[in-house]
Design a protein around this motif. Structure first.
Motif, PDB file in Angstrom:
ATOM      1  N   ALA A 171       0.837  -1.201   0.000  1.00 30.38           N
ATOM      2  CA  ALA A 171       0.000   0.000   0.000  1.00 30.38           C
ATOM      3  C   ALA A 171       0.873   1.253   0.000  1.00 30.38           C
ATOM      4  O   ALA A 171       2.078   1.206   0.260  1.00 30.38           O
ATOM      5  CB  ALA A 171      -0.919  -0.009   1.220  1.00 30.38           C
ATOM      6  N   ALA A 172       0.221   2.381  -0.291  1.00 26.71           N
ATOM      7  CA  ALA A 172       0.933   3.657  -0.310  1.00 26.71           C
ATOM      8  C   ALA A 172       1.572   3.944   1.049  1.00 26.71           C
ATOM      9  O   ALA A 172       1.053   3.543   2.089  1.00 26.71           O
ATOM     10  CB  ALA A 172      -0.044   4.778  -0.671  1.00 26.71           C
ATOM     11  N   TRP A 173       2.713   4.641   1.029  1.00 26.03           N
ATOM     12  CA  TRP A 173       3.456   5.020   2.226  1.00 26.03           C
ATOM     13  C   TRP A 173       3.845   3.798   3.069  1.00 26.03           C
ATOM     14  O   TRP A 173       3.848   3.843   4.295  1.00 26.03           O
ATOM     15  CB  TRP A 173       2.658   6.018   3.066  1.00 26.03           C
ATOM     16  CG  TRP A 173       2.212   7.196   2.251  1.00 26.03           C
ATOM     17  CD1 TRP A 173       2.984   8.169   1.705  1.00 26.03           C
ATOM     18  CD2 TRP A 173       0.869   7.482   1.862  1.00 26.03           C
ATOM     19  NE1 TRP A 173       2.220   9.060   0.993  1.00 26.03           N
ATOM     20  CE2 TRP A 173       0.905   8.669   1.076  1.00 26.03           C
ATOM     21  CE3 TRP A 173      -0.373   6.878   2.097  1.00 26.03           C
ATOM     22  CZ2 TRP A 173      -0.235   9.239   0.537  1.00 26.03           C
ATOM     23  CZ3 TRP A 173      -1.504   7.458   1.562  1.00 26.03           C
ATOM     24  CH2 TRP A 173      -1.432   8.619   0.788  1.00 26.03           C
ATOM     25  N   ARG A 174       4.200   2.732   2.410  1.00 23.94           N
ATOM     26  CA  ARG A 174       4.505   1.479   3.106  1.00 23.94           C
ATOM     27  C   ARG A 174       5.673   1.651   4.082  1.00 23.94           C
ATOM     28  O   ARG A 174       5.627   1.145   5.208  1.00 23.94           O
ATOM     29  CB  ARG A 174       4.829   0.385   2.088  1.00 23.94           C
ATOM     30  CG  ARG A 174       5.244  -0.957   2.695  1.00 23.94           C
ATOM     31  CD  ARG A 174       5.461  -2.002   1.602  1.00 23.94           C
ATOM     32  NE  ARG A 174       5.893  -3.284   2.146  1.00 23.94           N
ATOM     33  CZ  ARG A 174       7.178  -3.601   2.359  1.00 23.94           C
ATOM     34  NH1 ARG A 174       8.123  -2.711   2.082  1.00 23.94           N
ATOM     35  NH2 ARG A 174       7.478  -4.792   2.853  1.00 23.94           N
ATOM     36  N   ALA A 175       6.736   2.338   3.660  1.00 22.27           N
ATOM     37  CA  ALA A 175       7.912   2.480   4.526  1.00 22.27           C
ATOM     38  C   ALA A 175       7.545   3.197   5.822  1.00 22.27           C
ATOM     39  O   ALA A 175       7.967   2.795   6.918  1.00 22.27           O
ATOM     40  CB  ALA A 175       9.023   3.232   3.792  1.00 22.27           C
ATOM     41  N   ARG A 176       6.752   4.268   5.709  1.00 22.28           N
ATOM     42  CA  ARG A 176       6.341   4.986   6.912  1.00 22.28           C
ATOM     43  C   ARG A 176       5.432   4.107   7.775  1.00 22.28           C
ATOM     44  O   ARG A 176       5.516   4.120   9.009  1.00 22.28           O
ATOM     45  CB  ARG A 176       5.623   6.282   6.523  1.00 22.28           C
ATOM     46  CG  ARG A 176       5.153   7.126   7.699  1.00 22.28           C
ATOM     47  CD  ARG A 176       6.314   7.547   8.591  1.00 22.28           C
ATOM     48  NE  ARG A 176       7.294   8.342   7.866  1.00 22.28           N
ATOM     49  CZ  ARG A 176       7.233   9.670   7.729  1.00 22.28           C
ATOM     50  NH1 ARG A 176       6.230  10.332   8.282  1.00 22.28           N
ATOM     51  NH2 ARG A 176       8.165  10.316   7.076  1.00 22.28           N
ATOM     52  N   ALA A 177       4.552   3.353   7.130  1.00 20.64           N
ATOM     53  CA  ALA A 177       3.651   2.468   7.883  1.00 20.64           C
ATOM     54  C   ALA A 177       4.432   1.387   8.621  1.00 20.64           C
ATOM     55  O   ALA A 177       4.076   1.012   9.749  1.00 20.64           O
ATOM     56  CB  ALA A 177       2.624   1.844   6.940  1.00 20.64           C
TER      57      ALA A 177
END
Length: 327
Positions: A171-177
């Motif tokens: 999903a979008a922004w996976r690294a931040r998640a």
């Protein structure tokens, strides 16, 4: 447990100061059985306990990781744990935290259900920035039994499930998640751990914490050379008196005791898990005189190195130590 680790030879282990016969240093892996940590993009790897342990007849022999921090979460099932110089049975739910360089091994029941979460040790300072005291709490290996259905057990289980879902997704922004999910798990683990001893629980200024962190990192790099305390204090950027004051406030013991404790821990690890002679172990830890090494070890443990090795080998976990889970 089969302790014939003399069949293993890993060049990543620190060598003794002079050439000697190769009697099997304690193995250091990235992931168990591998020499490289493949998930370099995330700095993270998650797998079921069964995925790797079934390949090794459900036994993960004593080893360590030079630059990785691991969390093992057992939801159901039993295991026998070797953690540094001690052994104990495990039953889910429980969680085991293994910082870099801690010796650990397992023998799992084949019906075990759980996860192994591995992350680069270099991620911890960034993830835990601002969480005063949490990095210190996670710096020591620990095994935490959980009461099924309790807030701690549910919180850690949910945090592990969320982290695994983000890890498997795109999903979008996976690294931040992933960062958020990892921090949530580390917070849940820190909150579930027992309170720190009073001497270490007192609020310390950020500078004191930074001094102790730098000192422990320097000890980790140089304990085999046994440098003078004044030299270590200079490396930290403070006087020996200031360093002692910081260690006593945060760790409850003087700076020299921290260095000696690290040397003693490594001696115990090598006595328990390698076939190196006592003389070789002493030389590798900076003792030119085997008699002085024996006296140092006896002061710290109450036993000679040979007595301690015999007791450690006699108390290792065996297949019969695991049993089976009711139901």
């Amino acid at each position: 447990m089969d302790r014939s680790l003399d069949r293993l030879n890993n060049p990543n282990i620190l060598a003794t100061p002079e050439p000697m016969p190769d009697p099997a240093p304690l193995p250091a892996f990235a992931l168990y059985g591998e020499t490289a940590f493949s998930d370099s993009l995330d700095g993270l790897h998650i797998e079921s306990i069964a995925a790797r342990s079934r390949l090794h007849d459900w036994e993960i022999r004593p080893h360590r990781h030079a630059m990785l921090f691991q969390i093992l979460h057992i939801r159901h099932g039993r295991a026998a744990l070797t953690l540094d110089a001690g052994t104990r049975p495990l039953q889910g739910p429980c969680v085991v935290a293994v910082p870099a360089m801690a010796v650990h091994g397992f023998r799992f029941d084949e019906r075990v259900d759980g996860r192994v979460i591995t992350l680069s040790d270099a991620m911890l300072p960034r993830l835990l920035a601002g969480a005063d005291g949490l990095r210190e709490r996670l710096a020591q290996p620990c095994c935490l039994p959980l009461l099924r259905g309790s807030p701690d057990a549910l919180g850690i289980d949910q945090a592990c499930a969320l982290l695994q879902a983000e890890y498997a997704g795109d999903a979008a922004w996976r690294a931040r998640a992933l960062d958020v999910a990892l921090l949530r798990l580390l917070l849940c683990l820190g909150r579930a751990l027992p309170p720190l001893p009073a001497a270490r629980d007192a609020a310390a200024p950020p500078r004191t914490l930074a001094i102790v962190q730098r000192y422990r990192a320097l000890v980790e790099q140089r304990y085999r050379q046994q440098p003078p305390l004044t030299q270590l204090a200079t490396g930290v950027g403070v006087s020996a008196t200031h360093l002692n004051r910081a260690c006593r406030r945060l760790l409850g013991r003087p700076a020299l005791a921290v260095l000696h404790g690290r040397i003693l821990l490594e001696a115990q690890r090598e006595l328990a898990y390698t076939a190196m002679s006592i003389k070789q172990i002493g030389l590798g830890l900076g003792f030119d005189d085997a008699g002085y090494f024996t006296r140092f070890f006896r002061r710290g443990t109450g036993s000679t190195p040979s007595q301690w090795r015999a007791a450690a080998q006699a108390s290792g976990p065996r297949r019969g130590d695991i049993g089976s889970e009711a139901g």
